[in-house]
Design a protein around this motif. Structure first.
Motif, PDB file in Angstrom:
ATOM      1  N   MET A   1     -48.855 -19.251  16.325  1.00 55.15           N
ATOM      2  CA  MET A   1     -47.600 -19.607  16.989  1.00 55.15           C
ATOM      3  C   MET A   1     -47.124 -20.958  16.459  1.00 55.15           C
ATOM      4  N   ARG A   2     -45.907 -21.009  15.986  1.00 54.97           N
ATOM      5  CA  ARG A   2     -45.340 -22.254  15.473  1.00 54.97           C
ATOM      6  C   ARG A   2     -44.796 -23.093  16.618  1.00 54.97           C
ATOM      7  N   LYS A   3     -44.759 -24.409  16.364  1.00 58.03           N
ATOM      8  CA  LYS A   3     -44.221 -25.336  17.369  1.00 58.03           C
ATOM      9  C   LYS A   3     -43.421 -26.416  16.654  1.00 58.03           C
ATOM     10  N   ALA A   4     -42.635 -27.164  17.411  1.00 56.69           N
ATOM     11  CA  ALA A   4     -41.826 -28.247  16.845  1.00 56.69           C
ATOM     12  C   ALA A   4     -42.736 -29.223  16.103  1.00 56.69           C
ATOM     13  N   GLY A   5     -42.284 -29.642  14.931  1.00 53.54           N
ATOM     14  CA  GLY A   5     -43.060 -30.566  14.110  1.00 53.54           C
ATOM     15  C   GLY A   5     -43.816 -29.884  12.987  1.00 53.54           C
ATOM     16  N   ASP A   6     -43.954 -28.547  13.039  1.00 52.98           N
ATOM     17  CA  ASP A   6     -44.645 -27.811  11.981  1.00 52.98           C
ATOM     18  C   ASP A   6     -43.789 -27.797  10.715  1.00 52.98           C
ATOM     19  N   ARG A   7     -44.450 -27.816   9.554  1.00 50.77           N
ATOM     20  CA  ARG A   7     -43.767 -27.704   8.273  1.00 50.77           C
ATOM     21  C   ARG A   7     -43.673 -26.237   7.898  1.00 50.77           C
ATOM     22  N   VAL A   8     -42.492 -25.813   7.457  1.00 45.54           N
ATOM     23  CA  VAL A   8     -42.254 -24.421   7.083  1.00 45.54           C
ATOM     24  C   VAL A   8     -41.469 -24.380   5.774  1.00 45.54           C
ATOM     25  N   ALA A   9     -41.393 -23.187   5.184  1.00 46.69           N
ATOM     26  CA  ALA A   9     -40.595 -22.974   3.977  1.00 46.69           C
ATOM     27  C   ALA A   9     -39.685 -21.775   4.208  1.00 46.69           C
ATOM     28  N   HIS A  10     -38.442 -21.894   3.770  1.00 47.36           N
ATOM     29  CA  HIS A  10     -37.446 -20.828   3.880  1.00 47.36           C
ATOM     30  C   HIS A  10     -37.090 -20.409   2.457  1.00 47.36           C
ATOM     31  N   PRO A  11     -36.857 -19.113   2.220  1.00 45.33           N
ATOM     32  CA  PRO A  11     -36.583 -18.654   0.852  1.00 45.33           C
ATOM     33  C   PRO A  11     -35.352 -19.301   0.203  1.00 45.33           C
ATOM     34  N   ASN A  12     -34.312 -19.618   0.963  1.00 48.01           N
ATOM     35  CA  ASN A  12     -33.090 -20.195   0.393  1.00 48.01           C
ATOM     36  C   ASN A  12     -33.023 -21.710   0.503  1.00 48.01           C
ATOM     37  N   TYR A  13     -33.522 -22.282   1.584  1.00 51.74           N
ATOM     38  CA  TYR A  13     -33.365 -23.710   1.845  1.00 51.74           C
ATOM     39  C   TYR A  13     -34.579 -24.552   1.464  1.00 51.74           C
ATOM     40  N   GLY A  14     -35.690 -23.941   1.185  1.00 52.08           N
ATOM     41  CA  GLY A  14     -36.871 -24.694   0.785  1.00 52.08           C
ATOM     42  C   GLY A  14     -37.693 -25.178   1.971  1.00 52.08           C
ATOM     43  N   HIS A  15     -38.303 -26.337   1.800  1.00 54.44           N
ATOM     44  CA  HIS A  15     -39.228 -26.882   2.795  1.00 54.44           C
ATOM     45  C   HIS A  15     -38.498 -27.672   3.872  1.00 54.44           C
ATOM     46  N   GLY A  16     -39.041 -27.592   5.096  1.00 52.64           N
ATOM     47  CA  GLY A  16     -38.440 -28.319   6.204  1.00 52.64           C
ATOM     48  C   GLY A  16     -39.402 -28.454   7.362  1.00 52.64           C
ATOM     49  N   THR A  17     -38.942 -29.135   8.394  1.00 48.40           N
ATOM     50  CA  THR A  17     -39.730 -29.372   9.603  1.00 48.40           C
ATOM     51  C   THR A  17     -39.036 -28.719  10.780  1.00 48.40           C
ATOM     52  N   LEU A  18     -39.778 -27.966  11.582  1.00 48.54           N
ATOM     53  CA  LEU A  18     -39.208 -27.341  12.776  1.00 48.54           C
ATOM     54  C   LEU A  18     -38.807 -28.420  13.776  1.00 48.54           C
ATOM     55  N   SER A  19     -37.551 -28.425  14.165  1.00 45.92           N
ATOM     56  CA  SER A  19     -37.074 -29.387  15.167  1.00 45.92           C
ATOM     57  C   SER A  19     -37.259 -28.822  16.565  1.00 45.92           C
TER      58      SER A  19
END
Length: 81
Positions: A1-19
């Motif tokens: 289960m993901r939570k705010a603050g986790d690092r993720v990757a999206h196929p179009n936008y690249g790497h980011g942090t869950l807000s």
């Protein structure tokens, strides 16, 4: 289960942090594309091991001017005799 603050990757936008995320919306702050909101049931994400980049320090704002009492402004604007 993901939570705010986790690092993720999206196929179009690249790497980011869950807000934030809930059953309806997933908000991600991407490293290179800013903040984006997705429909939680449709977004495709993978875990990311890329660390978040350092955010530049924000410059300090100038302090607000101190207000001038109304009496002194009225005296300056009053017609002189």
């Amino acid at each position: 289960m993901r939570k705010a603050g986790d690092r993720v990757a999206h196929p179009n936008y690249g790497h980011g942090t869950l807000s934030s995320l809930n059953e309806y919306h997933t908000v991600i702050e991407f490293d290179a594309h800013g903040t984006r909101t997705f429909v939680s049931s449709r977004v495709v994400l993978t875990d990311s091991m890329v660390p978040a980049p350092e955010k530049p320090a924000r410059p300090k704002r100038a302090s607000a001017k101190k207000s001038v009492p109304k009496e002194s402004v009225a005296k300056e604007l009053a017609p002189k005799e």
